[in-house]
Motif scaffolding. Structure first.
Motif, PDB file in Angstrom:
ATOM      1  N   GLU A  68       0.858  -1.180   0.000  1.00  0.00           N
ATOM      2  CA  GLU A  68       0.000   0.000   0.000  1.00  0.00           C
ATOM      3  C   GLU A  68       0.896   1.232   0.000  1.00  0.00           C
ATOM      4  O   GLU A  68       1.818   1.326   0.802  1.00  0.00           O
ATOM      5  N   GLY A  84       0.924   5.461  -0.028  1.00  0.00           N
ATOM      6  CA  GLY A  84       0.194   6.706   0.173  1.00  0.00           C
ATOM      7  C   GLY A  84       0.927   7.857  -0.499  1.00  0.00           C
ATOM      8  O   GLY A  84       2.149   7.964  -0.405  1.00  0.00           O
ATOM      9  N   VAL A 107      -4.360   6.724  -2.104  1.00  0.00           N
ATOM     10  CA  VAL A 107      -3.822   5.454  -1.624  1.00  0.00           C
ATOM     11  C   VAL A 107      -3.840   4.482  -2.793  1.00  0.00           C
ATOM     12  O   VAL A 107      -4.867   4.288  -3.445  1.00  0.00           O
TER      13      VAL A 107
END
Length: 97
Positions: A38, A40, A50
């Motif tokens: 993930e 950001g 995201v």
């Protein structure tokens, strides 16, 4: 550029209403493994995106890489010239076969 574990995010570039985010996952381990991560992306005036990247459950061999190019956008927010990158989660699942 940002790196966490086997995931590297390279220089992000502005493209129209978003950002192009080049990512490489490199298996530095001894066994085949599948990955998810993930990422950001933030910037001034509330820009926040995201992104999720991975090998789609397919294990990659040690020493090999899985490149990806993602697009980050936050409709209604100005696209930042110098966004901040955070790799908040990396999952490595060894191949059991």
């Amino acid at each position: 550029m940002a790196t966490r574990g086997d995931v590297t995010v390279y220089r992000i570039t502005r493209t129209g209403d978003g950002l192009t985010v080049p990512v490489t996952i490199t298996n530095t381990g001894r066994d085949r493994a599948a990955y998810t991560a993930e990422i950001g992306i933030t910037g001034p005036q509330g820009f926040e995106a995201v992104l999720h990247v991975g090998t789609d459950g397919v294990p990659i061999h040690p020493g090999t890489s899985h490149p990806a190019e993602l697009t980050a956008a936050d409709p209604g927010k100005p696209v930042p010239a110098d966004p901040a990158i955070t790799i908040s989660h990396v999952s490595r699942v060894p191949y059991a076969g």
